[in-house]
Write an enzyme that holds these catalytic residues in place. Sequence first.
Site, PDB file in Angstrom:
ATOM      1  N   THR A 192       0.874  -1.380   0.119  1.00 23.35           N
ATOM      2  CA  THR A 192       0.030   0.089  -0.074  1.00 23.35           C
ATOM      3  C   THR A 192       0.927   1.182  -0.098  1.00 23.35           C
ATOM      4  O   THR A 192       1.898   1.257   0.584  1.00 23.35           O
ATOM      5  CB  THR A 192      -0.999  -0.068   1.375  1.00 23.35           C
ATOM      6  OG1 THR A 192      -1.413   1.189   1.548  1.00 23.35           O
ATOM      7  CG2 THR A 192      -0.161  -0.294   2.635  1.00 23.35           C
ATOM      8  N   ASP A 193       0.193   2.376  -0.397  1.00 25.98           N
ATOM      9  CA  ASP A 193       1.030   3.492  -0.455  1.00 25.98           C
ATOM     10  C   ASP A 193       1.075   4.139   0.940  1.00 25.98           C
ATOM     11  O   ASP A 193       1.891   5.142   1.353  1.00 25.98           O
ATOM     12  CB  ASP A 193       0.203   4.781  -1.250  1.00 25.98           C
ATOM     13  CG  ASP A 193      -1.100   4.959  -0.834  1.00 25.98           C
ATOM     14  OD1 ASP A 193      -1.574   4.370  -0.156  1.00 25.98           O
ATOM     15  OD2 ASP A 193      -1.967   5.781  -1.434  1.00 25.98           O
ATOM     16  N   GLU A 194       0.287   3.546   1.899  1.00 23.22           N
ATOM     17  CA  GLU A 194       0.294   4.040   3.323  1.00 23.22           C
ATOM     18  C   GLU A 194       1.786   3.721   4.023  1.00 23.22           C
ATOM     19  O   GLU A 194       1.941   4.534   5.131  1.00 23.22           O
ATOM     20  CB  GLU A 194      -0.745   3.385   4.182  1.00 23.22           C
ATOM     21  CG  GLU A 194      -2.251   3.849   3.554  1.00 23.22           C
ATOM     22  CD  GLU A 194      -3.340   3.223   4.335  1.00 23.22           C
ATOM     23  OE1 GLU A 194      -3.246   3.231   5.532  1.00 23.22           O
ATOM     24  OE2 GLU A 194      -4.399   3.082   3.550  1.00 23.22           O
ATOM     25  N   LYS A 227       2.281  -3.504   7.077  1.00 25.52           N
ATOM     26  CA  LYS A 227       2.503  -3.661   5.927  1.00 25.52           C
ATOM     27  C   LYS A 227       3.926  -3.272   5.477  1.00 25.52           C
ATOM     28  O   LYS A 227       4.693  -3.884   4.661  1.00 25.52           O
ATOM     29  CB  LYS A 227       1.622  -2.965   5.144  1.00 25.52           C
ATOM     30  CG  LYS A 227       0.243  -3.351   4.914  1.00 25.52           C
ATOM     31  CD  LYS A 227      -0.023  -4.729   4.337  1.00 25.52           C
ATOM     32  CE  LYS A 227       0.186  -4.691   2.856  1.00 25.52           C
ATOM     33  NZ  LYS A 227      -0.272  -5.882   2.230  1.00 25.52           N
ATOM     34  N   TYR A 268      -1.806  -0.774  10.784  1.00 25.76           N
ATOM     35  CA  TYR A 268      -1.801  -1.347   9.553  1.00 25.76           C
ATOM     36  C   TYR A 268      -0.589  -1.005   8.820  1.00 25.76           C
ATOM     37  O   TYR A 268       0.026  -1.933   8.079  1.00 25.76           O
ATOM     38  CB  TYR A 268      -3.100  -0.763   8.913  1.00 25.76           C
ATOM     39  CG  TYR A 268      -3.224  -1.111   7.375  1.00 25.76           C
ATOM     40  CD1 TYR A 268      -3.176  -2.290   6.933  1.00 25.76           C
ATOM     41  CD2 TYR A 268      -3.225  -0.182   6.665  1.00 25.76           C
ATOM     42  CE1 TYR A 268      -3.285  -2.608   5.590  1.00 25.76           C
ATOM     43  CE2 TYR A 268      -3.330  -0.279   5.091  1.00 25.76           C
ATOM     44  CZ  TYR A 268      -3.436  -1.696   4.694  1.00 25.76           C
ATOM     45  OH  TYR A 268      -3.453  -1.979   3.547  1.00 25.76           O
TER      46      TYR A 268
HETATM   47  P1  NAD Z   1      -9.696  -7.391   2.212  1.00 25.35           P
HETATM   48  O1  NAD Z   1      -9.500  -7.109   3.786  1.00 25.35           O
HETATM   49  O2  NAD Z   1     -11.120  -7.083   1.471  1.00 25.35           O
HETATM   50  O3  NAD Z   1      -9.255  -8.884   1.936  1.00 25.35           O
HETATM   51  C1  NAD Z   1      -8.381  -9.609   2.557  1.00 25.35           C
HETATM   52  C2  NAD Z   1      -8.397 -11.118   2.246  1.00 25.35           C
HETATM   53  O4  NAD Z   1      -7.357 -11.773   2.826  1.00 25.35           O
HETATM   54  C3  NAD Z   1      -9.913 -11.788   2.902  1.00 25.35           C
HETATM   55  O5  NAD Z   1     -10.344 -12.660   2.055  1.00 25.35           O
HETATM   56  C4  NAD Z   1      -9.111 -12.537   4.109  1.00 25.35           C
HETATM   57  O6  NAD Z   1     -10.176 -13.591   4.554  1.00 25.35           O
HETATM   58  C5  NAD Z   1      -8.021 -12.801   3.607  1.00 25.35           C
HETATM   59  N1  NAD Z   1      -7.245 -13.038   4.968  1.00 25.35           N
HETATM   60  C6  NAD Z   1      -7.071 -12.421   6.179  1.00 25.35           C
HETATM   61  N2  NAD Z   1      -5.995 -12.785   7.129  1.00 25.35           N
HETATM   62  C7  NAD Z   1      -5.825 -14.114   6.280  1.00 25.35           C
HETATM   63  C8  NAD Z   1      -4.894 -15.217   6.826  1.00 25.35           C
HETATM   64  N3  NAD Z   1      -4.197 -15.291   8.029  1.00 25.35           N
HETATM   65  N4  NAD Z   1      -4.659 -16.106   6.024  1.00 25.35           N
HETATM   66  C9  NAD Z   1      -5.369 -16.145   4.864  1.00 25.35           C
HETATM   67  N5  NAD Z   1      -6.046 -15.344   4.407  1.00 25.35           N
HETATM   68  C10 NAD Z   1      -6.320 -14.391   5.177  1.00 25.35           C
HETATM   69  O7  NAD Z   1      -8.550  -6.707   1.648  1.00 25.35           O
HETATM   70  P2  NAD Z   1      -8.235  -5.832   0.094  1.00 25.35           P
HETATM   71  O8  NAD Z   1      -8.712  -4.354   0.531  1.00 25.35           O
HETATM   72  O9  NAD Z   1      -8.714  -6.485  -0.840  1.00 25.35           O
HETATM   73  O10 NAD Z   1      -6.780  -5.554   0.499  1.00 25.35           O
HETATM   74  C11 NAD Z   1      -5.812  -6.757  -0.268  1.00 25.35           C
HETATM   75  C12 NAD Z   1      -4.358  -6.603  -0.215  1.00 25.35           C
HETATM   76  O11 NAD Z   1      -4.243  -5.153  -1.058  1.00 25.35           O
HETATM   77  C13 NAD Z   1      -3.916  -6.033   1.080  1.00 25.35           C
HETATM   78  O12 NAD Z   1      -2.466  -6.880   1.356  1.00 25.35           O
HETATM   79  C14 NAD Z   1      -3.895  -4.770   1.434  1.00 25.35           C
HETATM   80  O13 NAD Z   1      -2.735  -4.232   2.017  1.00 25.35           O
HETATM   81  C15 NAD Z   1      -3.480  -4.333   0.029  1.00 25.35           C
HETATM   82  N6  NAD Z   1      -4.043  -3.026  -0.470  1.00 25.35           N
HETATM   83  C16 NAD Z   1      -5.211  -2.510  -0.486  1.00 25.35           C
HETATM   84  C17 NAD Z   1      -5.874  -1.298  -0.956  1.00 25.35           C
HETATM   85  C18 NAD Z   1      -7.244  -1.044  -0.714  1.00 25.35           C
HETATM   86  O14 NAD Z   1      -7.565   0.400  -1.139  1.00 25.35           O
HETATM   87  N7  NAD Z   1      -8.028  -1.777  -0.441  1.00 25.35           N
HETATM   88  C19 NAD Z   1      -4.798  -0.402  -1.336  1.00 25.35           C
HETATM   89  C20 NAD Z   1      -3.550  -0.824  -1.496  1.00 25.35           C
HETATM   90  C21 NAD Z   1      -3.083  -1.997  -1.119  1.00 25.35           C
HETATM   91  P1  TYD Z   2     -10.721   4.050   4.332  1.00 20.44           P
HETATM   92  O1  TYD Z   2     -11.642   3.815   3.442  1.00 20.44           O
HETATM   93  O2  TYD Z   2     -10.795   3.336   5.758  1.00 20.44           O
HETATM   94  O3  TYD Z   2      -9.338   3.963   3.835  1.00 20.44           O
HETATM   95  P2  TYD Z   2      -7.873   4.387   4.277  1.00 20.44           P
HETATM   96  O4  TYD Z   2      -8.018   4.724   5.620  1.00 20.44           O
HETATM   97  O5  TYD Z   2      -7.019   3.096   3.937  1.00 20.44           O
HETATM   98  O6  TYD Z   2      -7.334   5.381   3.582  1.00 20.44           O
HETATM   99  O7  TYD Z   2     -10.918   5.523   4.537  1.00 20.44           O
HETATM  100  C1  TYD Z   2     -10.794   6.476   3.478  1.00 20.44           C
HETATM  101  C2  TYD Z   2     -10.775   7.963   4.109  1.00 20.44           C
HETATM  102  O8  TYD Z   2     -12.227   8.186   4.617  1.00 20.44           O
HETATM  103  C3  TYD Z   2      -9.785   8.018   5.272  1.00 20.44           C
HETATM  104  O9  TYD Z   2      -9.441   9.307   5.146  1.00 20.44           O
HETATM  105  C4  TYD Z   2     -10.684   7.898   6.587  1.00 20.44           C
HETATM  106  C5  TYD Z   2     -12.047   8.643   6.195  1.00 20.44           C
HETATM  107  N1  TYD Z   2     -13.360   7.824   6.760  1.00 20.44           N
HETATM  108  C6  TYD Z   2     -14.255   8.660   7.026  1.00 20.44           C
HETATM  109  O10 TYD Z   2     -14.242   9.813   7.286  1.00 20.44           O
HETATM  110  N2  TYD Z   2     -15.387   7.955   7.726  1.00 20.44           N
HETATM  111  C7  TYD Z   2     -15.522   6.524   7.981  1.00 20.44           C
HETATM  112  O11 TYD Z   2     -16.491   6.223   8.322  1.00 20.44           O
HETATM  113  C8  TYD Z   2     -14.638   5.847   7.180  1.00 20.44           C
HETATM  114  C9  TYD Z   2     -14.365   4.389   7.114  1.00 20.44           C
HETATM  115  C10 TYD Z   2     -13.427   6.431   6.559  1.00 20.44           C
END
Ligand code: NAD
Ligand code: TYD
Length: 372
Positions: free
Chosen positions: A135-137, A182, A178
């Site tokens: 992630t970019d975080e 990561k 988080y």
């Molecule tokens: P998500 O929370 O929707 O899905 C995570 C999946 O991992 C779930 O299916 C869960 O059951 C599985 N999981 C969790 N713990 C596990 C374990 N111990 N063993 C096996 N499976 C397990 O997450 P997402 O939003 O789809 O993100 C996927 C990846 O992309 C993550 O690594 C996250 O850090 C990265 N990412 C997400 C975003 C975003 O905006 N959502 C952006 C950049 C990077």
């Molecule tokens: P989120 O979807 O949790 O992603 P991330 O924290 O990884 O960026 O949140 C996106 C943005 O929205 C973040 O600045 C937090 C804000 N946010 C709210 O203001 N209210 C909410 O209920 C949630 C879930 C997020």
Amino acid sequence: MTYDRTIIITGGAGFIGSHVTRLFVNKYPNYRIINIDKLTYAGNLANLKDVEDKPNYKFIKADICDYEDIRKIISSNDVSGIIHLAAESHVDRSIVDPFTFARTNVMGTLTLLQSAREYWEPKGYEGCRFYHISTDEVYGALELTKPEGDPSAKECGGGPFGDDFFTETTRYQPHSPYSAAKASSDHFVRAYHDTYGMPTVVTNCSNNYGPYQFPEKLIPLFINNIRHRKPLPVYGKGENVRDWLYVEDHARAIDVIFHQGKDGDTYNIGGFNEWKNIDLIKVLIRTADRVLGRPEGADDDLITFVTDRKGHDMRYAIDSTKLRDELGWEPSLQFEEGIEKTVRWYLDNQEWLDSVTSGDYLKYYEKMYGAN
Ligand code: NAD
Ligand code: TYD
């Protein structure tokens, strides 16, 4: 049927993982795709209904922290590629329960790396690849140097809320449990490349949006709340900025990088699409009200400013120029188009939303696969 290779996708039942799994299963009938997922609250096999019967797809319920299980799965299936998405992914949960994040994101990644190494090292890593999705975080937060926003800044090479971006060489400075977990997992992946010569690649992506996202994250949570006319909890003043990418564009980038990325390299993935939360929320309300046939402005009063998230990162903005210049990837969707598609998808799939928000899908898994 014999396959050219077998690839593991971890976290394939989650949001991004389900899109990556769908893309790979459909696009590469010559690959055998094994989805390894523990099915935590965030994993939902209904996300993969349309591919579950494909001959090149297999699901295995397993925990990435289970060393014995993971070793067995890799060797008995002659796995040559791992696309690793499984993680605990929600910042708010990490603030309440950091241990679970360290366990899954750090120890889970290390378990996969070590298991893959044991199977691949004796073969000299020939034809193998470990792809870690991050992630970019991990880069921390950027300042809001243009708080009012300057849309013309894009044409001058800057961002609307500040001229700086995260690049592949930006120093890691994670703030939340988080992003700290990561960041740690990213370091382990690079250490396996530098120490053992494992062919790895790491990508750091901005915020994703689109179908099948668990409704604890901003966009699906707010669409669901608008549907039920429930308050929309905006953290702080809603001034934080995020860079949004449509999830299918992320999946396409993963495909390109898995096949063409350089060993040991890092690529940033982002949409050059920064939005202040409050402005994004207004677009969401307008779009949802239109789709629901409600008068314009009908749901504006749902906006409710609440206590800010602890350590809330102000601005994320990704520079994905390297990926465009080296591998030719670019986002395909304009944001307005992506948001419209997304709002329509959640409102057309209310059964999915209801089952996820009621937790019904968890009972179904417990019956099929046993409780976690
Ligand atoms: P998500 O929370 O929707 O899905 C995570 C999946 O991992 C779930 O299916 C869960 O059951 C599985 N999981 C969790 N713990 C596990 C374990 N111990 N063993 C096996 N499976 C397990 O997450 P997402 O939003 O789809 O993100 C996927 C990846 O992309 C993550 O690594 C996250 O850090 C990265 N990412 C997400 C975003 C975003 O905006 N959502 C952006 C950049 C990077
Ligand atoms: P989120 O979807 O949790 O992603 P991330 O924290 O990884 O960026 O949140 C996106 C943005 O929205 C973040 O600045 C937090 C804000 N946010 C709210 O203001 N209210 C909410 O209920 C949630 C879930 C997020």
